[in-house]
Write an enzyme that holds these catalytic residues in place. Structure first.
Site, PDB file in Angstrom:
ATOM      1  N   GLY A 193      -6.404   3.916   8.117  1.00 23.22           N
ATOM      2  CA  GLY A 193      -6.344   2.610   8.440  1.00 23.22           C
ATOM      3  C   GLY A 193      -7.643   1.721   7.751  1.00 23.22           C
ATOM      4  CG  ASN A 194     -11.559   3.329   7.683  1.00 29.92           C
ATOM      5  OD1 ASN A 194     -11.819   2.943   8.476  1.00 29.92           O
ATOM      6  ND2 ASN A 194     -11.868   4.726   7.333  1.00 29.92           N
ATOM      7  CB  THR A 195      -7.684   1.071   2.419  1.00 27.39           C
ATOM      8  OG1 THR A 195      -8.346   2.607   2.209  1.00 27.39           O
ATOM      9  CG2 THR A 195      -7.589   0.667   1.269  1.00 27.39           C
ATOM     10  CG  LEU A 196      -3.746  -0.812   4.641  1.00 29.78           C
ATOM     11  CD1 LEU A 196      -2.418  -0.342   5.336  1.00 29.78           C
ATOM     12  CD2 LEU A 196      -3.087  -2.024   3.659  1.00 29.78           C
ATOM     13  CD  GLU A 242      -2.678   1.478   0.238  1.00 23.92           C
ATOM     14  OE1 GLU A 242      -2.584   1.600  -0.925  1.00 23.92           O
ATOM     15  OE2 GLU A 242      -3.970   1.624   0.827  1.00 23.92           O
ATOM     16  CG  ASP A 256      -5.220   9.214   5.965  1.00 24.34           C
ATOM     17  OD1 ASP A 256      -4.202   9.848   6.601  1.00 24.34           O
ATOM     18  OD2 ASP A 256      -6.097   9.480   5.457  1.00 24.34           O
ATOM     19  NE  ARG A 280      -2.267   8.225  -9.588  1.00 34.72           N
ATOM     20  CZ  ARG A 280      -2.943   7.730  -8.537  1.00 34.72           C
ATOM     21  NH1 ARG A 280      -2.239   7.446  -7.470  1.00 34.72           N
ATOM     22  NH2 ARG A 280      -4.190   8.194  -8.521  1.00 34.72           N
TER      23      ARG A 280
HETATM   24  P1  IMP Z   1      -6.856   5.164   4.601  1.00 36.02           P
HETATM   25  O1  IMP Z   1      -7.674   6.320   5.289  1.00 36.02           O
HETATM   26  O2  IMP Z   1      -5.860   4.524   5.588  1.00 36.02           O
HETATM   27  O3  IMP Z   1      -7.884   4.179   4.209  1.00 36.02           O
HETATM   28  O4  IMP Z   1      -6.231   5.461   3.436  1.00 36.02           O
HETATM   29  C1  IMP Z   1      -6.809   5.382   2.324  1.00 36.02           C
HETATM   30  C2  IMP Z   1      -6.110   5.932   0.851  1.00 36.02           C
HETATM   31  O5  IMP Z   1      -6.047   7.289   0.993  1.00 36.02           O
HETATM   32  C3  IMP Z   1      -4.546   5.771   0.805  1.00 36.02           C
HETATM   33  O6  IMP Z   1      -4.392   4.535   0.332  1.00 36.02           O
HETATM   34  C4  IMP Z   1      -4.056   6.686  -0.301  1.00 36.02           C
HETATM   35  O7  IMP Z   1      -4.435   6.224  -1.595  1.00 36.02           O
HETATM   36  C5  IMP Z   1      -5.029   7.875   0.017  1.00 36.02           C
HETATM   37  N1  IMP Z   1      -4.407   8.903   0.930  1.00 36.02           N
HETATM   38  C6  IMP Z   1      -4.233   9.060   2.220  1.00 36.02           C
HETATM   39  N2  IMP Z   1      -3.587  10.169   2.676  1.00 36.02           N
HETATM   40  C7  IMP Z   1      -3.041  10.604   1.644  1.00 36.02           C
HETATM   41  C8  IMP Z   1      -2.016  11.620   1.302  1.00 36.02           C
HETATM   42  O8  IMP Z   1      -1.477  12.269   1.999  1.00 36.02           O
HETATM   43  N3  IMP Z   1      -1.791  11.783  -0.154  1.00 36.02           N
HETATM   44  C9  IMP Z   1      -2.165  10.941  -1.063  1.00 36.02           C
HETATM   45  N4  IMP Z   1      -3.096  10.112  -0.839  1.00 36.02           N
HETATM   46  C10 IMP Z   1      -3.489   9.686   0.363  1.00 36.02           C
HETATM   47 MG    MG Z   2      -4.459   4.124  -1.936  1.00 38.81          MG
END
Ligand code: IMP
Ligand code: MG
Length: 187
Positions: free
Chosen positions: A115-118, A109, A113, A175
């Site tokens: 953590g919801n995705t993981l 990954e 952030d 990106r």
């Molecule tokens: P989560 O909130 O952990 O589920 O994060 C999900 C997704 O948010 C990550 O896989 C990234 O694609 C995106 N993301 C979170 N923070 C950032 C950032 O600072 N820059 C770009 N993408 C981010």
């Molecule tokens: Mg991502």
């Protein structure tokens, strides 16, 4: 020997370079070395599952430094939210092609952030009877965690700022920058 390319210049959106390309390369080598050690006895290829799109550059650098047998696969996830903001509702857009039951899986990954995705992916793979499921995240933003999640491999811890480059975007921009840059707070 090719001449070193000069860095793409920072634009008005980008506040500073947080992690430069040489530092990234050194760290990815360290992570790959650790993975090579940890999986040295595997009998079947390790399945690397890159989470699209953000992980594709980290994954491609990482896999070329691996000496353990491995297969590359991808999964695509969507988190509903406005602009760059990510929210808790996670949906599977594209599944892996490999049958992962009985296999060693390493989810790759870009950033942890909330953590919801993981957390979603870890649950999802565990219910498919993978032999093992580990997680490698290039970045970690501890101030933003909403779920308790353990990373097995992690590149860099960063503060609560929006970062771009090395696979990470802001509305599909920046990106492919070769470094991690901090954006001015626009999201
Ligand atoms: P989560 O909130 O952990 O589920 O994060 C999900 C997704 O948010 C990550 O896989 C990234 O694609 C995106 N993301 C979170 N923070 C950032 C950032 O600072 N820059 C770009 N993408 C981010
Ligand atoms: Mg991502």
């Amino acid at each position: 020997m090719a001449k070193a390319l000069s860095l793409p210049p920072l634009t008005e959106d980008l506040a500073q370079v947080l992690i430069d390309a040489a530092t990234i390369d050194r760290r990815v080598t360290e992570i790959a070395n650790q993975i090579n050690k940890d999986y040295k006895d595997i009998t079947e290829p390790l399945i690397l599952v890159g989470v699209l799109k953000g992980s594709f550059i980290f994954l491609s650098d990482l896999c070329r430094k691996l000496t353990v047998p491995h297969i590359v696969d991808f999964i695509a996830i969507s988190s509903y939210g406005k602009g760059g903001e990510v929210q808790g509702n996670v949906r599977l857009l594209m599944d892996v092609r490999e049958d992962i039951s009985g296999k060693d899986v390493l989810i790759v990954e870009d950033i942890l952030d909330s953590g919801n995705t993981l957390a979603y992916l870890q649950r999802n793979f565990s219910t498919r009877a993978a032999k093992s499921v580990k997680i490698a995240s290039f970045l970690d933003k501890p101030d933003r965690h909403k779920v308790d999640l353990k990373l097995d491999y992690m590149g860099f811890t960063i503060p609560d700022v929006w970062v771009v480059g090395y696979g990470l975007d802001y509305k599909e921009k920046y990106r492919t920058l070769p470094y991690i840059a901090e954006m001015y707070p626009v999201h």
